[in-house]
Enzyme design. Sequence first.
Site, PDB file in Angstrom:
ATOM      1  N   ASP A   1       0.853  -1.181   0.000  1.00 16.11           N
ATOM      2  CA  ASP A   1       0.000   0.000   0.000  1.00 16.11           C
ATOM      3  C   ASP A   1       0.894   1.238   0.000  1.00 16.11           C
ATOM      4  OD1 ASP A   1      -1.684   2.134   0.472  1.00 16.11           O
ATOM      5  OD2 ASP A   1      -2.693   1.240   2.199  1.00 16.11           O
TER       6      ASP A   1
ATOM      7  N   GLU B   1      29.465   3.241   2.770  1.00 18.14           N
ATOM      8  CA  GLU B   1      29.350   1.795   2.883  1.00 18.14           C
ATOM      9  C   GLU B   1      29.118   1.165   1.514  1.00 18.14           C
ATOM     10  OE1 GLU B   1      25.172   0.352   4.316  1.00 18.14           O
ATOM     11  OE2 GLU B   1      25.822   1.918   5.687  1.00 18.14           O
TER      12      GLU B   1
ATOM     13  N   CYS C   1      26.240   4.496   8.267  1.00 17.73           N
ATOM     14  CA  CYS C   1      25.801   5.807   7.781  1.00 17.73           C
ATOM     15  C   CYS C   1      26.487   6.992   8.445  1.00 17.73           C
ATOM     16  CB  CYS C   1      24.283   5.938   7.950  1.00 17.73           C
ATOM     17  SG  CYS C   1      23.347   4.740   6.985  1.00 17.73           S
TER      18      CYS C   1
ATOM     19  N   THR D   1      13.659   3.397   0.697  1.00 21.59           N
ATOM     20  CA  THR D   1      14.446   4.524   1.228  1.00 21.59           C
ATOM     21  C   THR D   1      15.887   4.576   0.735  1.00 21.59           C
ATOM     22  OG1 THR D   1      14.963   3.200   3.199  1.00 21.59           O
ATOM     23  CG2 THR D   1      13.071   4.691   3.336  1.00 21.59           C
TER      24      THR D   1
ATOM     25  N   ARG E   1      14.192  -5.754  15.433  1.00 24.29           N
ATOM     26  CA  ARG E   1      13.919  -5.400  16.833  1.00 24.29           C
ATOM     27  C   ARG E   1      14.995  -4.509  17.433  1.00 24.29           C
ATOM     28  NH1 ARG E   1      16.137  -8.820  20.900  1.00 24.29           N
ATOM     29  NH2 ARG E   1      17.555 -10.409  20.095  1.00 24.29           N
TER      30      ARG E   1
ATOM     31  N   THR F   1      16.485  -2.036  15.514  1.00 22.77           N
ATOM     32  CA  THR F   1      16.609  -0.852  14.684  1.00 22.77           C
ATOM     33  C   THR F   1      16.225   0.445  15.390  1.00 22.77           C
ATOM     34  OG1 THR F   1      16.253  -2.147  12.685  1.00 22.77           O
ATOM     35  CG2 THR F   1      15.849   0.224  12.532  1.00 22.77           C
TER      36      THR F   1
ATOM     37  N   HIS G   1      20.515  12.129  11.465  1.00 19.14           N
ATOM     38  CA  HIS G   1      20.518  11.089  10.446  1.00 19.14           C
ATOM     39  C   HIS G   1      19.069  10.701  10.176  1.00 19.14           C
ATOM     40  CE1 HIS G   1      21.430   7.793   7.937  1.00 19.14           C
ATOM     41  NE2 HIS G   1      20.891   6.914   8.755  1.00 19.14           N
TER      42      HIS G   1
ATOM     43  N   LYS H   1      10.240   9.473   9.639  1.00  9.00           N
ATOM     44  CA  LYS H   1       9.567   9.243  10.915  1.00  9.00           C
ATOM     45  C   LYS H   1      10.548   9.272  12.082  1.00  9.00           C
ATOM     46  CE  LYS H   1       6.363   5.982  13.132  1.00  9.00           C
ATOM     47  NZ  LYS H   1       5.603   4.720  12.943  1.00  9.00           N
TER      48      LYS H   1
ATOM     49  N   ASN I   1      17.050   7.957   1.841  1.00  8.40           N
ATOM     50  CA  ASN I   1      18.158   7.887   2.794  1.00  8.40           C
ATOM     51  C   ASN I   1      19.467   7.697   2.038  1.00  8.40           C
ATOM     52  OD1 ASN I   1      19.959   7.367   4.860  1.00  8.40           O
ATOM     53  ND2 ASN I   1      19.086   5.383   5.416  1.00  8.40           N
TER      54      ASN I   1
ATOM     55  N   SER J   1      24.816   2.502  11.925  1.00 12.42           N
ATOM     56  CA  SER J   1      24.503   1.212  12.526  1.00 12.42           C
ATOM     57  C   SER J   1      25.780   0.512  12.950  1.00 12.42           C
ATOM     58  CB  SER J   1      23.743   0.340  11.523  1.00 12.42           C
ATOM     59  OG  SER J   1      22.478   0.884  11.243  1.00 12.42           O
TER      60      SER J   1
END
Length: 346
Positions: free
Chosen positions: A28, A80, A112, A153, A199, A201, A234, A239, A266, A296
């Site tokens: 969606d 990266e 990143c 992204t 979980r 992130t 970053h 969101k 991103n 990360s």
Amino acid sequence: MSGIVGYGVYIPSYRIKVEEIAKVWGDDPKAISRGLVVNEKSVPAPDEDTATISVEAARNSLKRAMIDPKKIGAVYVGSESHPYAVKPTATIVAEAIEATPELTAADLEFACKAGTAGMQAAMGLVDSGIVEYGLAIGADTAQGAPGDALEYTASAGGAAYIIGKENTVADFEGTYSFTTDTPDFYRREGRPYPKHGGRFTGEPAYFKHVLSGAKGLFNKMGTEASDYDHVIFHQPNGKFYIRAARKLGFNEEQYKTGLLTPVIGNTYSGATPLGLAAVLDIAKPGDRVMAVSYGSGAGSDAFSITVNDRIEEVREKAPKVGELVANKNYVDYAVYAKFKGKIRMS
């Protein structure tokens, strides 16, 4: 302390809309756009990679710095998605801008935040007097497996910063880093696409490090959100960026300029440097800026920066972020897959 003498950016012109990707995978598009706060993303052309993006950004930074490239004593390229596993991107950039041979150069990798790590390294060399100018670049052509959430992204772009002590356009007031071993995202050697630990992130990864990095800088500088005119974080998606800003007490006027994910996605190592460049494109002398990266693995680098009068002298000498964002050509999923090498022969 040292400061930013020149800055430059590059964003590929090709774009793909969220709706186009969602159509292929049966998702969606409205839910994707609303959930990630992203509408479209940049796509590198077949002849564009981290090296070409870095060279373009570096050349644009020199237009604003107005210095002899031979005076650059260090070149760091954080990414990266370096085009070679063994062969530095930094030497390609240094040669292309005619900064060789009397300099040190290296590629950096920390997911990143490799670009901001390069900025800190350049600051250290300049502040210590080892080099007159350092060039730090954050650039990526980010990877996302077909059908993975990252496809919506993961994009392409980069920004370059020439750091020195003379004729700065903005000055570093301080920097602070927060780092732990948190395995939220990784890609093994030889693998085309990264893995992400869902979980991990959000809370133990992105938010723990970004918020801790920002608060650590607040404590070090004796500042709070209201002391800054602009803030950049970053942005793996829009969101997370907005949530982090609000948690730290920033309002929309402070964070909106650096939020680029909705229109280009991103850009990984380029994300925070590009957001900072977007702010420098409109900032007034005396404005105070906070920038917080995230990589990360995991870590955050936070910077407190004050813009000075010279910004108005050099701003128009190279393309602005908004100009490159507006220069776009849309592709469908088939062309996107071709450009990104997603179609592979067995």
